[in-house]
Write an enzyme that holds these catalytic residues in place. Structure first.
Site, PDB file in Angstrom:
ATOM      1  N   ASN A   1     -38.241  22.810 -25.135  1.00 60.48           N
ATOM      2  CA  ASN A   1     -39.609  22.997 -24.638  1.00 60.48           C
ATOM      3  C   ASN A   1     -39.618  23.919 -23.421  1.00 60.48           C
ATOM      4  O   ASN A   1     -38.766  23.818 -22.543  1.00 60.48           O
ATOM      5  CB  ASN A   1     -40.196  21.648 -24.224  1.00 60.48           C
ATOM      6  CG  ASN A   1     -39.871  20.559 -25.202  1.00 60.48           C
ATOM      7  OD1 ASN A   1     -40.267  20.643 -26.357  1.00 60.48           O
ATOM      8  ND2 ASN A   1     -39.109  19.564 -24.760  1.00 60.48           N
TER       9      ASN A   1
ATOM     10  N   GLU B   1     -29.941  25.100 -25.443  1.00 58.16           N
ATOM     11  CA  GLU B   1     -31.373  24.917 -25.148  1.00 58.16           C
ATOM     12  C   GLU B   1     -31.836  25.952 -24.132  1.00 58.16           C
ATOM     13  O   GLU B   1     -32.931  26.482 -24.237  1.00 58.16           O
ATOM     14  CB  GLU B   1     -31.654  23.498 -24.646  1.00 58.16           C
ATOM     15  CG  GLU B   1     -31.163  22.382 -25.565  1.00 58.16           C
ATOM     16  CD  GLU B   1     -31.579  22.508 -27.018  1.00 58.16           C
ATOM     17  OE1 GLU B   1     -32.645  23.098 -27.292  1.00 58.16           O
ATOM     18  OE2 GLU B   1     -30.831  22.047 -27.895  1.00 58.16           O
TER      19      GLU B   1
HETATM   20  N1  ARG Z   1     -34.968  22.968 -31.636  1.00 55.54           N
HETATM   21  C1  ARG Z   1     -34.049  21.884 -31.370  1.00 55.54           C
HETATM   22  C2  ARG Z   1     -32.709  22.551 -31.165  1.00 55.54           C
HETATM   23  O1  ARG Z   1     -31.985  22.863 -32.042  1.00 55.54           O
HETATM   24  C3  ARG Z   1     -33.981  20.866 -32.436  1.00 55.54           C
HETATM   25  C4  ARG Z   1     -35.266  20.163 -32.697  1.00 55.54           C
HETATM   26  C5  ARG Z   1     -35.242  19.505 -34.000  1.00 55.54           C
HETATM   27  N2  ARG Z   1     -36.395  18.706 -34.220  1.00 55.54           N
HETATM   28  C6  ARG Z   1     -36.683  18.119 -35.390  1.00 55.54           C
HETATM   29  N3  ARG Z   1     -37.744  17.415 -35.467  1.00 55.54           N
HETATM   30  N4  ARG Z   1     -35.954  18.232 -36.417  1.00 55.54           N
HETATM   31  O2  ARG Z   1     -32.372  22.935 -30.109  1.00 55.54           O
HETATM   32 ZN    ZN Z   2     -31.750  25.040 -31.274  1.00 53.88          ZN
END
Ligand code: ARG
Ligand code: ZN
Length: 876
Positions: free
Chosen positions: A266, A299
């Site tokens: 986020n 992240e």
């Molecule tokens: N974007 C996140 C990451 O790989 C993973 C979030 C996955 N969320 C989900 N609901 N499958 O850093």
């Molecule tokens: Zn990711």
């Protein structure tokens, strides 16, 4: 219903601004969303606005501050449709919903964990908060106002920069945040509660000071210090390697105990599973430290690859995930040992992604349809997606790859784009046509490359014949030949590098040979002695390679290759045929043999002090039972595989007693514990030696002594693992397990290790052990980490226990899936994927597995998540 890439259309309405107000309450949180839209040019003036919802109830709706007549809209839990909206002027909708964070056990949307409010919106969680165009191509700046009880929630956080806060009467207060960077709803976050903090600052390349804050439960602040260090190193590395600076005044990380995945990027407010934040020598292993470093980086790197430039739709998930995994892999390679990191990546790819790619859940890196997007956060999208990015870098070379990335950041900043947009940047800087290469995004299945070489002493040529085959996968029967970049080297009998005068029949650039046709013959000229070919150096392409090389040639590569990954691969290739033959022999009840060429080469590498300890530890870690099962390819008996692997391990242990004793004594790490890669490598090698020594000892005494002497979690858990795996039914093991439990009963993350170690104990008795552990108060069915540690480890990493011949393991899993699915569909679906390779089992077990799966399939009230997985796994 199925979502198809071909159906993509931009929205009818453009979202200009988002203004959210949350009045937080554990069971009745009021959410007011003020959304300013205008109709997109050229859109039918009669077209209604349709917003997404999930389990929502509408409790207020205003158009430009005036209540809307009921005839002008329809609200269901899944959608809000508003008609007769202005044709060309912007308008403001004010939508009020009331949601219950306490009752949100799916952990999607706004939920409660450990007394704090937290959100997870990717992929489609925002629609559980308010009605919204909940798709990644709708970008807007957000203002967020949070009102909450002040005593219980001193901390009120959201994305962007802090605007201000004040009291709000009746013991409440509020805070306002503004995120100037237009973002999609999946990057929204809100956190409120009472947490401790670790603070620091980072000065960016251009001299801006950024406040860094990591929030954790009170009292756990010292365990967040390593994460902070990793964050600062990530920020610096992204500036140096990719020219990417951070773009807000503040960067925050919050660690929570209930989280479905690893972490979430986020904007300005990453939310983490606390497993990937908290570490100290007493409670975290070297592997934990390495994971924290990688995930913090991952992240953080998303801020540019994902947030500033995001995905047009969820089919493009690999645009941000594959690229960001590639970036975090490169970061870790730079921070630690590059070859050792590469070995670990390839191990992971082969054990997780290859089975996915060869089974019923296979899908392209860029899929074209899905039923449940949550089920596409896969190792194919992430890990194979990263490999595809790596291949682009290999194809273009470092400089052009850098230029292509710069162009991508420049051209697409602030946009929601596609894989085609990404690839075009590399085509534009290099002038190369990447259309054949792009098949890597579109064709599922691991290509099989068959190679054979012939040396002609008279002509001084070495001829390499290559053939590629991409196996059929669900929905894709016919495949086209791919562009496969194979790094290679030629070695002389004395290990010297042979450089060919020229090559014909295939493009050769530096050490990269380009296979582009289904069959291709490359000839290398000016070769004055028989060369030993080292193919697919550093695993430059994610393929299965069939290339028979003599044990002598493999031993030569293992000894002399300059690419250390290739050395490791050669040792695996030496050992694997032995393991496979041993498994077949165990199945037939024939005596198991092991080629001394393999044992000797393995022990020589283990004893070679010129090699890094971490590398030698990797060499001593044989392919897992699941790896062997995958290589065997069918009619598999987990008990035979286990027996075979154990027999070979014992042979190595006996032959290598001297080597292992020397390593165990020599690889100590005296002094204070430090988590650096070099010390971690020594511990890994020493613990590998301890494991082999215990095999030849045939008593738990040495491992128990090591357990008693350990002064860090790496050594402690390694000793406990040896005790549990090798001597499960001894008093020493029982004592160590009880001691470990009592010492760490108040630390849930360490208890996860205790659960996982026991869940992995082989043999038919495992299930009973699992059932007993589920009864302890230390296990919690509602916590994803506990469930993954106990039930996940059992199903994914205990082939003999889970796959016991009477099918009781599969039946147990079916019961668990049905129960977990009631609360947390994502978690249930993820654990169910442990059944994806059931068709490779011998017929009796396969029958049991099928009945268990059919029992799930026939159950009523399944989530879309589990329904999607079970249907695909069972499909012929
Ligand atoms: N974007 C996140 C990451 O790989 C993973 C979030 C996955 N969320 C989900 N609901 N499958 O850093
Ligand atoms: Zn990711």
């Amino acid at each position: 219903q199925i979502v198809n890439l071909a159906d993509y259309r931009p929205t009818n309405f453009v979202l200009e601004r988002v203004d959210l107000t949350f009045d937080l309450h554990p069971t009745e949180t009021k959410v007011e969303a003020r959304l300013i839209f205008h109709r997109r040019e050229g859109i039918d003036p009669k077209a209604p606005l349709v917003l997404d919802g999930d389990e929502l109830a509408l409790s207020g709706l205003l158009l430009d501050q005036t209540e809307l007549p009921a005839a002008q809209y329809d609200a269901t839990p899944e959608s809000l449709t508003v008609r007769d909206l202005p044709e060309s002027t912007p308008f403001e909708l004010t939508i009020t919903t009331v949601i219950n964070p306490e009752a949100n056990t799916q952990l999607m949307g706004l939920y409660r964990t450990g007394g704090i409010y937290c959100t997870q919106c990717e992929a489609e969680g925002f629609r559980r908060i308010t009605y919204f165009p909940d798709r990644p191509d709708v970008l807007a700046p957000y203002t967020v106002n949070i009102i909450a009880d002040k005593a219980a929630n001193p901390l009120l956080l959201s994305n962007g920069n802090f605007l201000g806060g004040a009291g709000y009467g009746e013991g409440k207060h509020f805070a306002a945040w503004f995120d100037p960077h237009p973002k999609p709803s999946y990057l929204f976050a809100l956190v409120a509660g009472d947490l401790g903090v670790v603070e620091d600052t980072f000065t960016t390349l251009s001299g801006r000071e950024v406040a860094l804050k990591i929030y954790v439960e009170h009292g756990k602040e010292p365990r967040a210090v390593y994460a902070m260090d990793a964050l600062k190193r990530s920020m610096k590395w992204d500036e140096e390697r990719f020219g990417r600076e951070y773009d807000l005044d503040i960067f925050m990380i919050v660690a929570v105990s209930d989280f479905n995945m690893g972490a979430m990027e986020n904007k300005g407010l990453n939310v983490f599973n606390d497993k990937y934040v908290l570490a100290d020598p007493e409670t975290a292993t070297d592997a934990d430290y390495a994971n924290i470093e990688a995930i913090i980086a991952h992240e953080y790197f998303h801020n540019w690859t994902g947030n500033r430039i995001t995905c047009r739709d969820w089919f493009q998930l690999c645009l941000k995930e594959g690229l960001t995994v590639y970036r975090d892999h490169e970061f870790s390679a730079d921070q630690r040992s590059r070859p050792v990191k590469r070995i670990a990546e390839v191990r992971h790819l082969k054990s997780e992604q290859f089975p996915e790619d060869s089974g019923p859940l296979a899908h392209p890196v860029r899929p074209t349809k899905y039923r449940e997007i949550n089920n596409f956060y896969t190792t194919t999208v992430y890990e194979k997606g990263s490999e595809v990015t790596r291949m682009i870098a290999t194809l273009l070379g470092r400089d052009l790859f850098k230029q292509g990335m710069d162009l991508y950041f420049d051209r697409h900043d602030g946009q929601a784009v596609t894989i085609e947009d990404f690839v075009r940047c590399f085509e534009d800087v290099s002038g190369r046509d990447l259309s054949q290469f792009s098949l890597w995004y579109h064709q599922a299945g691991t290509p099989l490359v068959t190679a054979s070489g012939a040396y002609d002493a008279d002509a001084k040529t070495f001829t390499l014949s290559l053939e590629q085959m991409v196996p059929a996968t669900p929905g894709q029967t016919a495949k086209k030949p791919m562009h496969i970049p194979l790094r290679m080297g030629l070695l002389a009998e004395d290990g010297a590098v042979i450089t060919p005068a020229s090559a014909s029949g295939a493009e050769l650039v530096d050490d990269v040979l380009h296979l582009t046709k289904q069959t291709q013959t490359a000839t290398f000229h000016g070769i004055s002695q028989r060369p030993v070919l080292s193919l697919n150096r550093s695993f430059s392409t994610p393929i299965n390679l069939q290339f028979s090389q003599s044990a002598g040639d493999l031993a030569l590569i293992a000894r002399y290759e300059t690419d250390h990954f290739a050395r490791w691969q050669a040792l695996i290739d030496l050992g694997l045929p032995n393991l496979l033959q041993a498994a077949r022999d165990a199945r037939q009840g024939v005596e198991i043999t092991c080629d001394p060429a393999f044992t000797n080469a393995l022990l020589a590498a283990a004893a070679d002090d010129s090699l890094e300890p971490a590398f030698r530890a990797q060499v001593l870690t044989l392919p897992s039972e699941s790896d062997i099962a995958r290589e065997l390819g069918g009619n598999n008996d987990p008990d035979a595989i286990h027996a075979a692997r154990q027999t070979i391990i014992k042979r190595i242990a006996v032959a290598g007693q001297g080597v292992f004793t020397a390593l165990y004594d020599g690889m100590q790490t005296p002094g204070r514990f430090t988590p650096d890669a070099a010390s971690a490598g020594r511990r890994a090698l020493r613990n590998a030696a301890l494991s082999y020594l215990s095999q030849s000892d045939e008593t738990p005494a040495r491992a128990k002594a090591a357990y008693d002497a350990a002064n860090n979690m790496t050594d402690l858990s390694a000793a406990l693992t040896i005790l549990a795996q090798q001597f499960p039914d001894t008093a020493e093991t029982a004592a160590a397990l009880a001691h470990f439990r009592d010492r760490f009963a108040d630390n849930a993350l360490v208890i996860d290790k205790w659960l996982a170690i026991q869940a992995a104990i082989p043999g038919a008795g495992a299930l009973e052990r699992i059932r007993l552990l589920m009864e302890t108060p230390l296990f919690k069915h509602t916590n994803p980490n506990r469930v993954r540690a106990l039930i996940g480890t059992f199903a994914f990493a205990n082939p003999t226990g889970f796959g016991r011949a009477d099918g009781a393991g599969y039946n147990f899993l079916a019961d668990e899936i049905l129960e977990i699915d009631q609360r947390n569909p994502q978690l249930a679906a993820r654990i169910l994927t442990s059944m994806r390779s059931w068709r490779l089992l011998e017929p009796v077990r396969a029958d049991h597995a099928r009945s268990a799966l059919m029992r799930i399939e026939r159950a009523g009230g399944l989530s879309t998540d589990v329904r999607d997985i079970v249907d695909r796994i069972l499909k012929e």
